[in-house]
Design a protein around this motif. Structure first.
Motif, PDB file in Angstrom:
ATOM      1  N   PHE A 279       0.826  -1.201   0.000  1.00  0.00           N
ATOM      2  CA  PHE A 279       0.000   0.000   0.000  1.00  0.00           C
ATOM      3  C   PHE A 279       0.863   1.255   0.000  1.00  0.00           C
ATOM      4  O   PHE A 279       0.472   2.283  -0.563  1.00  0.00           O
ATOM      5  CB  PHE A 279      -0.952  -0.001   1.191  1.00  0.00           C
ATOM      6  N   THR A 280       2.033   1.177   0.610  1.00  0.00           N
ATOM      7  CA  THR A 280       2.937   2.319   0.609  1.00  0.00           C
ATOM      8  C   THR A 280       3.434   2.601  -0.807  1.00  0.00           C
ATOM      9  O   THR A 280       3.456   3.751  -1.244  1.00  0.00           O
ATOM     10  CB  THR A 280       4.122   2.059   1.553  1.00  0.00           C
ATOM     11  N   LYS A 281       3.821   1.559  -1.521  1.00  0.00           N
ATOM     12  CA  LYS A 281       4.275   1.751  -2.904  1.00  0.00           C
ATOM     13  C   LYS A 281       3.145   2.259  -3.785  1.00  0.00           C
ATOM     14  O   LYS A 281       3.344   3.157  -4.609  1.00  0.00           O
ATOM     15  CB  LYS A 281       4.831   0.439  -3.455  1.00  0.00           C
ATOM     16  N   LEU A 282       1.964   1.700  -3.599  1.00  0.00           N
ATOM     17  CA  LEU A 282       0.802   2.154  -4.357  1.00  0.00           C
ATOM     18  C   LEU A 282       0.474   3.611  -4.019  1.00  0.00           C
ATOM     19  O   LEU A 282       0.136   4.410  -4.899  1.00  0.00           O
ATOM     20  CB  LEU A 282      -0.396   1.256  -4.062  1.00  0.00           C
ATOM     21  N   GLY A 283       0.597   3.968  -2.747  1.00  0.00           N
ATOM     22  CA  GLY A 283       0.354   5.344  -2.317  1.00  0.00           C
ATOM     23  C   GLY A 283       1.326   6.315  -2.934  1.00  0.00           C
ATOM     24  O   GLY A 283       0.955   7.434  -3.311  1.00  0.00           O
ATOM     25  N   ARG A 284       2.576   5.906  -3.051  1.00  0.00           N
ATOM     26  CA  ARG A 284       3.563   6.781  -3.688  1.00  0.00           C
ATOM     27  C   ARG A 284       3.247   6.997  -5.160  1.00  0.00           C
ATOM     28  O   ARG A 284       3.397   8.097  -5.677  1.00  0.00           O
ATOM     29  CB  ARG A 284       4.961   6.214  -3.530  1.00  0.00           C
TER      30      ARG A 284
ATOM     31  N   GLY B 151       1.574  11.699  -0.314  1.00  0.00           N
ATOM     32  CA  GLY B 151       3.021  11.514  -0.220  1.00  0.00           C
ATOM     33  C   GLY B 151       3.525  11.588   1.208  1.00  0.00           C
ATOM     34  O   GLY B 151       4.375  10.789   1.621  1.00  0.00           O
ATOM     35  N   VAL B 152       3.002  12.527   1.975  1.00  0.00           N
ATOM     36  CA  VAL B 152       3.388  12.636   3.391  1.00  0.00           C
ATOM     37  C   VAL B 152       2.954  11.391   4.159  1.00  0.00           C
ATOM     38  O   VAL B 152       3.709  10.855   4.981  1.00  0.00           O
ATOM     39  CB  VAL B 152       2.790  13.918   4.013  1.00  0.00           C
TER      40      VAL B 152
ATOM     41  N   SER C 201       4.307   6.169   6.736  1.00  0.00           N
ATOM     42  CA  SER C 201       4.204   4.708   6.705  1.00  0.00           C
ATOM     43  C   SER C 201       5.576   4.054   6.649  1.00  0.00           C
ATOM     44  O   SER C 201       5.838   3.065   7.345  1.00  0.00           O
ATOM     45  CB  SER C 201       3.367   4.278   5.503  1.00  0.00           C
ATOM     46  N   VAL C 202       6.466   4.601   5.838  1.00  0.00           N
ATOM     47  CA  VAL C 202       7.826   4.053   5.743  1.00  0.00           C
ATOM     48  C   VAL C 202       8.558   4.229   7.066  1.00  0.00           C
ATOM     49  O   VAL C 202       9.249   3.322   7.534  1.00  0.00           O
ATOM     50  CB  VAL C 202       8.592   4.729   4.581  1.00  0.00           C
ATOM     51  N   SER C 203       8.398   5.383   7.707  1.00  0.00           N
ATOM     52  CA  SER C 203       9.060   5.632   8.986  1.00  0.00           C
ATOM     53  C   SER C 203       8.568   4.678  10.068  1.00  0.00           C
ATOM     54  O   SER C 203       9.368   4.144  10.848  1.00  0.00           O
ATOM     55  CB  SER C 203       8.821   7.074   9.433  1.00  0.00           C
ATOM     56  N   VAL C 204       7.276   4.439  10.107  1.00  0.00           N
ATOM     57  CA  VAL C 204       6.721   3.520  11.098  1.00  0.00           C
ATOM     58  C   VAL C 204       7.196   2.094  10.821  1.00  0.00           C
ATOM     59  O   VAL C 204       7.523   1.345  11.748  1.00  0.00           O
ATOM     60  CB  VAL C 204       5.177   3.608  11.118  1.00  0.00           C
ATOM     61  N   ALA C 205       7.257   1.723   9.561  1.00  0.00           N
ATOM     62  CA  ALA C 205       7.720   0.376   9.207  1.00  0.00           C
ATOM     63  C   ALA C 205       9.184   0.187   9.582  1.00  0.00           C
ATOM     64  O   ALA C 205       9.588  -0.911   9.986  1.00  0.00           O
ATOM     65  CB  ALA C 205       7.528   0.121   7.721  1.00  0.00           C
ATOM     66  N   ASN C 206       9.978   1.236   9.472  1.00  0.00           N
ATOM     67  CA  ASN C 206      11.386   1.138   9.850  1.00  0.00           C
ATOM     68  C   ASN C 206      11.571   1.089  11.361  1.00  0.00           C
ATOM     69  O   ASN C 206      12.555   0.547  11.856  1.00  0.00           O
ATOM     70  CB  ASN C 206      12.181   2.305   9.266  1.00  0.00           C
ATOM     71  N   LEU C 207      10.650   1.648  12.115  1.00  0.00           N
ATOM     72  CA  LEU C 207      10.747   1.628  13.577  1.00  0.00           C
ATOM     73  C   LEU C 207      10.358   0.279  14.165  1.00  0.00           C
ATOM     74  O   LEU C 207      10.891  -0.134  15.190  1.00  0.00           O
ATOM     75  CB  LEU C 207       9.839   2.700  14.186  1.00  0.00           C
TER      76      LEU C 207
END
Length: 87
Positions: free
Chosen positions: A3-8, A65-66, A71-77
């Motif tokens: 969903f993150t890739k689709l969102g981008r 985009g924000v 989403s990427v930041s939360v996934a990395n945490l």
């Protein structure tokens, strides 16, 4: 992450189409008769409506985009927190 890739992708397309809409509205504004050209080329009654929709589309793209960056930041945490709890 799907969903993150689709969102981008949605965010980039929204910003691109919003900029295209703004450019088209500005081109119609510079024509000889913008009042009659707007419905034909923009699908709106006035060029002002096309400008508004273009700006709204750009803002929507920026917001998506924000959200994908969050989403990427939360996934990395998450993996870091899981490692800490295992120790």
């Amino acid at each position: 992450m799907t969903f993150t890739k689709l969102g981008r992708i949605v965010a980039v397309l929204a910003v691109a189409f919003g900029v295209l809409r703004l450019a088209m509205a500005i081109m119609v504004l510079s024509s000889e008769d913008p009042a009659s050209a707007a419905p034909a080329f923009l699908g709106t009654k006035t060029t002002g409506q096309a400008l508004d929709r273009g700006i709204y589309t750009i803002v929507f793209g920026i917001l998506v985009g924000v959200l994908t960056d969050i989403s990427v930041s939360v996934a990395n945490l998450r993996p870091k927190q899981a490692k800490k709890s295992e120790d």
